[in-house]
Design a protein around this motif. Structure first.
Motif, PDB file in Angstrom:
ATOM      1  N   LYS A 113      12.544   3.664  -3.495  1.00  0.00           N
ATOM      2  CA  LYS A 113      11.197   4.219  -3.341  1.00  0.00           C
ATOM      3  C   LYS A 113      10.124   3.151  -3.207  1.00  0.00           C
ATOM      4  CE  LYS A 113      12.010   8.701  -5.558  1.00  0.00           C
ATOM      5  NZ  LYS A 113      11.636   9.628  -6.653  1.00  0.00           N
ATOM      6  N   ARG A 114      10.530   1.896  -3.079  1.00  0.00           N
ATOM      7  CA  ARG A 114       9.538   0.846  -2.838  1.00  0.00           C
ATOM      8  C   ARG A 114       8.777   1.149  -1.557  1.00  0.00           C
ATOM      9  NH1 ARG A 114      13.934  -2.610  -3.048  1.00  0.00           N
ATOM     10  NH2 ARG A 114      13.321  -3.688  -1.146  1.00  0.00           N
ATOM     11  N   TYR A 115       7.476   0.944  -1.585  1.00  0.00           N
ATOM     12  CA  TYR A 115       6.583   1.150  -0.442  1.00  0.00           C
ATOM     13  C   TYR A 115       6.502   2.616  -0.012  1.00  0.00           C
ATOM     14  CZ  TYR A 115       8.837  -3.467  -0.149  1.00  0.00           C
ATOM     15  OH  TYR A 115       9.437  -4.666  -0.435  1.00  0.00           O
ATOM     16  N   GLY A 123       5.062  -7.506  -2.222  1.00  0.00           N
ATOM     17  CA  GLY A 123       3.646  -7.237  -2.413  1.00  0.00           C
ATOM     18  C   GLY A 123       2.853  -7.419  -1.136  1.00  0.00           C
ATOM     19  N   GLY A 124       3.419  -8.163  -0.162  1.00  0.00           N
ATOM     20  CA  GLY A 124       2.778  -8.286   1.133  1.00  0.00           C
ATOM     21  C   GLY A 124       2.769  -6.972   1.883  1.00  0.00           C
ATOM     22  N   ALA A 125       3.895  -6.231   1.815  1.00  0.00           N
ATOM     23  CA  ALA A 125       3.944  -4.906   2.432  1.00  0.00           C
ATOM     24  C   ALA A 125       2.898  -3.992   1.805  1.00  0.00           C
ATOM     25  CB  ALA A 125       5.340  -4.301   2.273  1.00  0.00           C
ATOM     26  N   LEU A 132      -0.460  -2.185   3.498  1.00  0.00           N
ATOM     27  CA  LEU A 132      -0.518  -0.722   3.416  1.00  0.00           C
ATOM     28  C   LEU A 132      -1.785  -0.265   2.691  1.00  0.00           C
ATOM     29  CD1 LEU A 132       3.217   0.098   2.602  1.00  0.00           C
ATOM     30  CD2 LEU A 132       1.979   0.721   4.695  1.00  0.00           C
ATOM     31  N   ILE A 133      -2.130  -0.944   1.608  1.00  0.00           N
ATOM     32  CA  ILE A 133      -3.362  -0.611   0.892  1.00  0.00           C
ATOM     33  C   ILE A 133      -4.569  -0.840   1.792  1.00  0.00           C
ATOM     34  CG2 ILE A 133      -4.876  -1.326  -1.017  1.00  0.00           C
ATOM     35  CD1 ILE A 133      -2.268  -1.917  -2.610  1.00  0.00           C
ATOM     36  N   ALA A 134      -4.595  -1.989   2.475  1.00  0.00           N
ATOM     37  CA  ALA A 134      -5.718  -2.297   3.360  1.00  0.00           C
ATOM     38  C   ALA A 134      -5.872  -1.249   4.451  1.00  0.00           C
ATOM     39  CB  ALA A 134      -5.521  -3.681   3.983  1.00  0.00           C
ATOM     40  N   PRO A 144       4.622  -0.674   7.579  1.00  0.00           N
ATOM     41  CA  PRO A 144       3.303  -1.265   7.855  1.00  0.00           C
ATOM     42  C   PRO A 144       2.964  -1.303   9.340  1.00  0.00           C
ATOM     43  CG  PRO A 144       4.453  -2.546   6.189  1.00  0.00           C
ATOM     44  CD  PRO A 144       5.445  -1.546   6.714  1.00  0.00           C
ATOM     45  N   LEU A 145       3.966  -1.437  10.199  1.00  0.00           N
ATOM     46  CA  LEU A 145       3.704  -1.524  11.633  1.00  0.00           C
ATOM     47  C   LEU A 145       3.101  -0.241  12.190  1.00  0.00           C
ATOM     48  CD1 LEU A 145       5.791  -3.805  11.015  1.00  0.00           C
ATOM     49  CD2 LEU A 145       6.604  -3.515  13.349  1.00  0.00           C
TER      50      LEU A 145
END
Length: 275
Positions: A127-129, A161-163, A167-169, A205-206
């Motif tokens: 369930k990450r991301y 945390g980069g993903a 995603l947050i941004a 993210p893409l």
């Protein structure tokens, strides 16, 4: 109210080679009081899972720079999830110690350092991301911003945390920049690269390139990084028609070592989009 357990020190130290796992021996712990501006520890528990944070007691400027933790100790080995996702690798904290910005904060991923009854290995593995994890992380970001009365946010994400940072941004209108360190910017590609199971619940993210194209971004990748190789950053960049706000830069580092010494210089790299 769910029971919350604070996880202080790790009991076992493992060496992992897969995304979502710490890679190599642990980097020593850092006390939040060791930073230039001492930070307060707080747990955001209004979401389904608890999220451990460090944050300033009061703001100095109108912009908060938030460091987002990687996936931590998600797996013990390829077919065995960890029962405690708290990172052994404290690289993110050490990067913060090199940062002279007066307003810094830190956000762990759900169930790292703290757990409640809703925490289980599904959260930090498949369930990450996921939309649920993104919602919890974004709610924590909103809480930190509101408490400090900040106007703008800068995000720094390490590894997984980069993903989450991008995603947050993509789901906010107050993020002025995103920096990633060995960032997993394309979970689907990375899982295929390592030949491991897909994460059907994970957001890609893409898919949010339209929302992200006008945000200043620098994505640093390690030339010796076998965990998140350069192809991941390149694949992310290819998703954008307009890359004028996005830089991808190589760094003499692997997934864990080589970053701390270079971080002050990397932070000084100019951002696109006139920022």
């Amino acid at each position: 109210m769910h029971k919350i357990t604070l996880l202080t020190k790790s009991l076992f130290f493992w060496f992992w080679l897969l995304p979502g796992c710490a890679n190599g021996p642990g980097i020593s712990e850092v006390n939040p009081g060791d930073l230039r501006q001492p930070l307060n520890v707080d747990v955001y528990d209004q979401a389904y899972w608890p999220i451990y944070t460090w944050a300033p007691e009061k703001s100095v400027t109108g912009t908060l720079r938030i460091y987002i933790e990687g996936d931590g100790r998600a797996w013990l080995r390829s077919n065995r999830p960890s029962m405690n996702p708290t990172p052994v690798n404290r690289l993110v904290h050490h990067l913060m110690m090199q940062d002279e910005s007066p307003d810094l904060a830190y956000i762990a991923q759900p169930c790292q350092y703290v757990m409640n009854d809703n925490c289980n290995s599904e959260v930090w593995t498949f369930k990450r991301y996921s939309p649920q994890v993104l919602e919890a992380m974004n709610a924590t970001v909103a809480s930190l911003k509101e408490k400090g009365h900040y106007e703008k946010l800068e995000l720094v994400g390490y590894s997984g945390g980069g993903a989450l940072a991008v995603l947050i941004a993509a789901h906010r209108n107050d993020v002025t920049s995103v920096r990633t360190v060995a960032g997993n910017l394309s979970p689907e590609l990375l899982n295929r690269h390592h030949g491991i199971s897909e994460m059907p619940a994970a957001l890609n993210p893409l898919a949010f390139s339209g929302q992200l194209s006008s945000i200043a971004q620098i994505h640093f990748f390690g030339v010796r990084d076998s965990v998140v190789p350069v192809q991941v950053s390149e694949h992310y960049l290819e998703a954008f028609e307009d890359t004028s706000c996005i830089n991808v830069e190589r760094v003499n580092a692997d997934h864990q070592s080589g970053w701390i010494e270079q971080w002050p210089l990397l932070l000084d790299r100019p951002l696109s989009c006139g920022l």
